[in-house]
Enzyme design. Structure first.
Site, PDB file in Angstrom:
ATOM      1  N   TYR A 133      -8.219  55.552 -33.363  1.00 17.67           N
ATOM      2  CA  TYR A 133      -7.186  54.184 -32.867  1.00 17.67           C
ATOM      3  C   TYR A 133      -7.867  53.400 -31.858  1.00 17.67           C
ATOM      4  CZ  TYR A 133      -3.234  57.100 -35.085  1.00 17.67           C
ATOM      5  OH  TYR A 133      -2.644  57.850 -35.964  1.00 17.67           O
ATOM      6  N   LYS A 183     -13.069  67.350 -38.638  1.00 18.70           N
ATOM      7  CA  LYS A 183     -13.421  67.015 -40.007  1.00 18.70           C
ATOM      8  C   LYS A 183     -14.755  66.763 -40.089  1.00 18.70           C
ATOM      9  CE  LYS A 183     -12.077  66.861 -44.314  1.00 18.70           C
ATOM     10  NZ  LYS A 183     -11.465  68.210 -44.962  1.00 18.70           N
ATOM     11  N   ASP A 216      -7.480  69.918 -42.016  1.00 22.87           N
ATOM     12  CA  ASP A 216      -6.694  70.279 -43.274  1.00 22.87           C
ATOM     13  C   ASP A 216      -6.469  71.767 -43.085  1.00 22.87           C
ATOM     14  OD1 ASP A 216      -9.513  70.543 -43.522  1.00 22.87           O
ATOM     15  OD2 ASP A 216      -9.569  69.798 -45.654  1.00 22.87           O
ATOM     16  N   ASP A 240      -2.139  63.070 -33.472  1.00 24.71           N
ATOM     17  CA  ASP A 240      -0.835  62.386 -33.774  1.00 24.71           C
ATOM     18  C   ASP A 240      -0.190  63.304 -35.110  1.00 24.71           C
ATOM     19  OD1 ASP A 240       1.162  60.391 -34.179  1.00 24.71           O
ATOM     20  OD2 ASP A 240      -0.368  59.111 -34.870  1.00 24.71           O
ATOM     21  N   ASP A 244       3.124  66.083 -35.004  1.00 26.67           N
ATOM     22  CA  ASP A 244       4.402  65.767 -35.855  1.00 26.67           C
ATOM     23  C   ASP A 244       4.732  67.074 -36.543  1.00 26.67           C
ATOM     24  OD1 ASP A 244       4.914  63.124 -34.839  1.00 26.67           O
ATOM     25  OD2 ASP A 244       5.428  62.484 -36.761  1.00 26.67           O
TER      26      ASP A 244
END
Ligand code: ATP
Length: 350
Positions: A133, A183, A216, A240, A244
């Site tokens: 971001y 990742k 993942d 982020d 959630d």
């Protein structure tokens, strides 16, 4: 008694309702607090053309902490509200650590069948200012079939070091395991640097075990084996998304608290619920205030008031267990009824 200067920045929608309850709870603790009410947000924008007053930097810098609601409203474009307030504050003050506890409290239903509070007790540390971001990129050939959009992630050794170091410190105070999400198999640069910095910083924390997981696999592990996780550190995007999931399994947005910090700097730390202004339920008096009251617990810990923080957390836990609870967590109570119950628990424990 130290006097704490705290700004109350309710913002938009349910933010106004839940911050009022959090303030009520903090006031019931009897600490010396000098509150400053800041009426900024979408209403302020519609009246003044800016989301915050012109002297917002000085005003906020003078605070020891900011208790924030949410920003965003359907009548003002999202890029105006988000870039005019939340991100502007975060970037101006370089609030680089976003800390979110994800603990299932007794009495609160979870989406994970068969799981109990013993299984769900994690803290996420999300890098808050760079990574995916960073805002670096551009678009060319707009509107043509050849149009290109480029979004570049920016990872810096200094940026990773400070957030990872903070997470190691937290892990050291808890179960001495730090899970780091990247990742770095598919992305060969930024996340590889991240992994290297985790190893380097880890050398300063030999008593903390490093648990390196691909994001993942970590997302799956959060729902299949949440009890295996304690402190998790992740980049901006991964943090982020993961938080959630964490919010969902700890009882939803109404339960999810957060802190935006720049430890070691003079920047005012921000404490806020993870949820937005929730226009669908705003004004109805049914929003769950627990996420914001819990954010106030984080604020009190940060202000060096551990006893008051523990009292407030105990009051939250008692209300979650015995009720009243709002509709999102299986009850029928209104926002202020829950806030009043927290205050009543505090008075009873005084
Ligand atoms: P934003 O874009 O600002 O994040 P949003 O409405 O898209 O706003 P949220 O405000 O996070 O997203 O809310 C998502 C949903 O969760 C809402 O529709 C609302 O019903 C529910 N919700 C959010 N906060 C609460 C709360 N404190 N109590 C109960 N339900 C909530």
């Amino acid at each position: 008694m130290t006097t704490h200067r705290i700004a109350q920045l309710p913002g938009d929608g349910v933010g106004k309702e839940v911050v009022a309850e959090a303030r009520k709870a903090v006031d019931a603790l009897g600490l010396a607090i000098e509150w400053t009410h800041l009426p900024w947000g979408s209403d302020y924008y519609l009246e003044h053309g800016t989301m915050m007053a012109d002297d917002w930097v000085e005003t906020l810098r003078a605070q020891d902490a900011v208790l924030m609601g949410s920003c965003g409203w359907p009548t003002v474009p999202d890029h105006v509200t988000v870039w005019g307030m939340t991100l502007k504050i975060r970037q101006t003050f370089d609030l680089w650590a976003n800390v979110r506890p994800a603990r299932l409290l007794p009495g609160i239903p979870t989406k994970l069948a068969g799981r109990t509070p013993a299984d769900i007790d994690m803290i996420f540390v999300r890098e808050n200012t760079e990574g995916e971001y960073a805002g670096v990129g551009g678009r060319v050939h707009q509107g043509h079939p050849s149009e290109i959009g480029i979004e570049t992630s920016v990872f810096t050794r200094a940026g990773i070091d400070r957030v990872v170091r903070y997470a190691f410190g937290l892990a050291q105070q808890r179960k001495r395991v730090l899970t780091s999400a990247t990742k770095s198999n598919a992305s060969r640069f930024g996340y590889v640097l991240w992994d290297e910095v985790v190893e380097d910083v880890g050398a300063d924390f030999p008593d903390v075990r490093i648990d390196r997981v691909l994001v993942d696999a970590l997302a799956a592990r959060m729902v299949t084996n949440p009890g295996s996780l304690d402190v998790v550190v992740a980049s901006n995007l991964f943090g982020d998304i993961l938080t959630d999931i964490a919010a969902a399994i700890q009882g939803g947005m109404g339960m999810s608290a957060s802190a935006n910090l720049a430890p070691g700097s003079s920047a005012p730390p921000f404490f806020e619920s993870v949820h937005g202004s929730a226009p669908d339920i705003a004004g109805k008096g049914i929003a769950n205030p627990i996420a914001t009251i819990w954010s106030a617990v984080l604020m009190l810990e940060h202000l060096g008031e551990p006893a008051a923080a523990a009292r407030l957390m105990a009051a939250i836990e008692a209300v979650c267990l015995h009720g009243p609870r709002t509709g999102d967590v299986g009850g029928t109570a209104g926002t202020s009824e829950v806030g009043d119950a927290v205050v009543a628990r505090l008075r009873a424990s005084a």
